[in-house]
Design a protein around this motif. Structure first.
Motif, short mmCIF file in Angstrom:
data_model
loop_
_atom_site.label_atom_id
_atom_site.label_comp_id
_atom_site.label_asym_id
_atom_site.label_seq_id
_atom_site.Cartn_x
_atom_site.Cartn_y
_atom_site.Cartn_z
N LYS A 268 -59.86 85.79 111.72
CA LYS A 268 -58.95 85.68 112.88
C LYS A 268 -57.49 85.66 112.47
O LYS A 268 -56.61 86.10 113.22
CB LYS A 268 -59.29 84.41 113.68
N GLU A 269 -57.21 85.13 111.28
CA GLU A 269 -55.82 85.05 110.82
C GLU A 269 -55.19 86.41 110.57
O GLU A 269 -53.96 86.54 110.56
CB GLU A 269 -55.74 84.21 109.54
N VAL A 270 -56.00 87.44 110.35
CA VAL A 270 -55.46 88.78 110.13
C VAL A 270 -54.89 89.35 111.43
O VAL A 270 -53.92 90.10 111.42
CB VAL A 270 -56.54 89.72 109.56
N TYR A 271 -55.48 88.96 112.55
CA TYR A 271 -55.06 89.47 113.85
C TYR A 271 -53.81 88.74 114.34
O TYR A 271 -53.59 87.56 114.03
CB TYR A 271 -56.17 89.28 114.88
N SER A 272 -52.99 89.47 115.11
CA SER A 272 -51.81 88.86 115.72
C SER A 272 -51.53 89.57 117.04
O SER A 272 -52.16 90.58 117.36
CB SER A 272 -50.59 88.94 114.80
N SER A 273 -50.60 89.05 117.80
CA SER A 273 -50.25 89.65 119.08
C SER A 273 -48.78 90.04 119.07
O SER A 273 -48.03 89.66 118.18
CB SER A 273 -50.52 88.66 120.22
N GLY A 274 -48.38 90.81 120.05
CA GLY A 274 -47.00 91.24 120.14
C GLY A 274 -46.88 92.36 121.15
O GLY A 274 -47.82 92.67 121.86
N GLU A 275 -45.72 92.97 121.20
CA GLU A 275 -45.46 94.06 122.14
C GLU A 275 -45.13 95.33 121.37
O GLU A 275 -43.98 95.62 121.07
CB GLU A 275 -44.32 93.69 123.09
N PRO A 276 -46.14 96.11 121.02
CA PRO A 276 -45.91 97.35 120.27
C PRO A 276 -45.38 98.45 121.17
O PRO A 276 -45.58 98.43 122.39
CB PRO A 276 -47.31 97.70 119.77
N ASP A 277 -44.72 99.45 120.56
CA ASP A 277 -44.35 100.64 121.33
C ASP A 277 -45.23 101.83 120.96
O ASP A 277 -45.10 102.90 121.55
CB ASP A 277 -42.86 100.98 121.19
N LEU A 278 -46.13 101.65 120.00
CA LEU A 278 -47.16 102.64 119.70
C LEU A 278 -48.45 101.91 119.38
O LEU A 278 -48.47 100.96 118.59
CB LEU A 278 -46.75 103.51 118.50
N ILE A 279 -49.54 102.34 120.01
CA ILE A 279 -50.88 101.84 119.67
C ILE A 279 -51.62 103.03 119.06
O ILE A 279 -51.70 104.10 119.68
CB ILE A 279 -51.63 101.31 120.91
N ALA A 280 -52.13 102.85 117.84
CA ALA A 280 -52.71 103.98 117.11
C ALA A 280 -54.10 103.65 116.59
O ALA A 280 -54.34 102.57 116.03
CB ALA A 280 -51.80 104.37 115.95
N PHE A 281 -55.02 104.59 116.80
CA PHE A 281 -56.39 104.48 116.32
C PHE A 281 -56.68 105.68 115.40
O PHE A 281 -56.06 106.72 115.51
CB PHE A 281 -57.38 104.54 117.49
N GLY A 282 -57.66 105.51 114.52
CA GLY A 282 -58.11 106.65 113.73
C GLY A 282 -57.62 106.67 112.31
O GLY A 282 -57.23 107.72 111.79
N CYS A 283 -57.63 105.52 111.66
CA CYS A 283 -57.28 105.43 110.25
C CYS A 283 -58.37 104.59 109.56
O CYS A 283 -58.27 103.35 109.60
CB CYS A 283 -55.90 104.80 110.06
N PRO A 284 -59.40 105.22 108.98
CA PRO A 284 -59.67 106.65 108.84
C PRO A 284 -59.97 107.32 110.19
O PRO A 284 -60.17 106.66 111.19
CB PRO A 284 -60.90 106.69 107.91
N HIS A 285 -60.02 108.65 110.15
CA HIS A 285 -60.22 109.44 111.35
C HIS A 285 -61.40 108.95 112.19
O HIS A 285 -62.46 108.62 111.65
CB HIS A 285 -60.44 110.91 110.99
N SER A 286 -61.19 108.95 113.50
CA SER A 286 -62.21 108.46 114.43
C SER A 286 -63.43 109.36 114.43
O SER A 286 -63.33 110.59 114.46
CB SER A 286 -61.64 108.41 115.85
N SER A 287 -64.60 108.72 114.44
CA SER A 287 -65.87 109.44 114.57
C SER A 287 -66.14 109.72 116.05
O SER A 287 -65.44 109.21 116.94
CB SER A 287 -67.00 108.59 114.00
N VAL A 288 -67.19 110.48 116.32
CA VAL A 288 -67.59 110.72 117.71
C VAL A 288 -67.91 109.39 118.39
O VAL A 288 -67.51 109.15 119.54
CB VAL A 288 -68.82 111.65 117.76
N GLU A 289 -68.64 108.52 117.69
CA GLU A 289 -69.01 107.23 118.28
C GLU A 289 -67.79 106.39 118.61
O GLU A 289 -67.74 105.71 119.65
CB GLU A 289 -69.93 106.48 117.32
N GLU A 290 -66.79 106.44 117.75
CA GLU A 290 -65.56 105.68 118.03
C GLU A 290 -64.80 106.29 119.21
O GLU A 290 -64.22 105.55 120.03
CB GLU A 290 -64.70 105.64 116.77
N LEU A 291 -64.79 107.60 119.32
CA LEU A 291 -64.16 108.23 120.48
C LEU A 291 -64.88 107.86 121.77
O LEU A 291 -64.25 107.61 122.80
CB LEU A 291 -64.14 109.75 120.30
N VAL A 292 -66.20 107.81 121.72
CA VAL A 292 -66.99 107.41 122.90
C VAL A 292 -66.61 105.99 123.32
O VAL A 292 -66.42 105.69 124.50
CB VAL A 292 -68.50 107.51 122.61
#
Length: 385
Positions: A268-292
């Motif tokens: 839980k300590e790795v996670y934090s909150s805030g107000e981002p101006d970019l939310i990014a997914f796919g590092c590593p690249h998203s699989s089909v299951e992750e896109l679903v």
């Protein structure tokens, strides 16, 4: 290091300067690390593609090479989506240089899918026990750990050299004795989805380049193993790990005596909150299951911030309706690149990610503040006014 007569001829320049330089690089690595010989490889995966990271010197070096790769070879992500680079905010000058780099690799016979997850689109690049020469950190980890193939942490030049010659020096993780685990990681927590990236972020910092052996409470999916390995490779230098009862080589070994306990609170300590101006997914690249999964979370919603979802072009082309469903929310599905290697990320101030790998790299490589959150929390932040 022993060279066969054929290899000696290449070393002496009989096949031309490109192959001579390639085998010189491989021989030098072999001498440094005590390899006895070169061994054939099944495939290569080559980093050093983004113009952001290799610059003019890299472009010039690749453009001067003349030859063809000897084994199936595929590129790592570039610095932009090759078709939608304007939408990303990439300049014309950068785009021109990036296309030159990709064309130079293509002239060498390298496949230009530009992905860090080649195993998600090709099933013939690596199998259990196969020797390969891969150079992207998360791909190396996946190949060694989840597939059970054998590769060292290759740099871009050494992976390309191995691709041209079709061989790599026989040292490191190609040898049985170097694949045994060094340290036991017991995880006293129920993990789900992005928690594996958070776990990898913690463990990588703790173990450096050791080989961890995990005892987990539940069985991770292949995407969760991908996230775990990618984060450990980024926050540490882990190129191989074993998960008891899950990964193909884990059954060969007894748990190491040295051990670390990871608890729920540390995750839980790795996670934090805030107000981002970019939310990014796919590092590593998203699989089909992750896109679903992302399509389900975004269904009926409209994003209020920039949202990038990075995947391979092969997956995007194969699942156009899924991509349309995601993009109805206003999120963008980009290919060929990711938020880490693209200069387009640098115009943002704060990025939220669900990836331990991205969380480690974004501040250092993009100069952007990073917030790590669960996939669900990332989507909530994306649709929040």
């Amino acid at each position: 290091m022993y060279l066969t007569p054929e290899e000696e001829a290449i070393f002496n320049g009989e096949r031309g300067a490109t192959y001579q330089k390639a085998i010189e690089i491989l021989a030098a690595l072999g001498d440094i690390y005590g390899a006895d010989r070169l061994i054939p490889i099944k495939s290569a995966q080559i980093a050093g593609v983004s113009y952001k990271t290799i610059g003019e010197a890299g472009l010039e070096w690749i453009s001067d090479l003349k030859g063809k790769v000897a084994v199936p070879s595929i590129l790592n992500p570039a610095g932009m989506d090759r078709e939608c680079w304007k939408e990303m905010g990439v300049s014309q000058d950068f785009a021109d240089k990036q296309q030159k780099i990709i064309r130079a690799y293509e002239a060498l016979g390298v496949r230009t899918e530009c992905t860090c997850t080649p195993y998600s689109i090709f099933d013939n690049l690596a199998g259990l026990g196969d020797h390969v020469a891969w150079s992207e950190s998360s791909a190396i980890s996946y190949a060694n750990s989840v597939i059970g193939a054998r590769t060292n942490r290759e740099g871009g030049p050494s992976a390309l050299s191995a691709a041209l010659i079709g061989k790599t020096p026989n040292y490191g993780f190609h040898l049985d004795e170097n694949r045994k685990p060094d340290i036991l990681i017991r995880v006293d927590a129920a993990l789900h989805n992005s928690d594996y990236g958070a776990l990898g972020y913690i463990v990588g910092e703790m173990v450096g380049d050791k080989v961890p052996f995990f005892k987990l409470k539940s069985a991770p999916s292949k995407d969760e193993l991908k996230s775990l390995g990618a984060a450990m490779a980024a926050s540490g230098a882990v190129a191989l790990y074993h998960v008891s009862g899950i990964t193909p080589e884990a059954g060969k070994y007894d748990p190491p005596e040295e051990k670390i306990m990871i608890e729920q609170g540390q995750i839980k300590e790795v996670y934090s909150s805030g107000e981002p101006d970019l939310i990014a997914f796919g590092c590593p690249h998203s699989s089909v299951e992750e896109l679903v999964g992302l399509a389900r979370l975004l269904d009926g919603k409209k994003v209020k911030k920039d949202v990038w979802i990075c995947t391979s072009r092969a997956i995007k082309k194969k699942h156009p309706e899924l991509v349309k469903q995601i993009e109805r929310s206003g999120a963008k599905v980009f290919c060929d690149t990711c938020m880490v290697v693209s200069p387009a990320s640098e115009r943002f101030n704060c990025m939220m990610v669900n990836s331990g790998k991205a969380h480690k790299y974004v501040p250092n490589l993009c100069g952007v503040k990073s917030i790590m959150a669960t996939t669900e929390e990332c989507v909530k932040a994306a649709v929040r006014d």
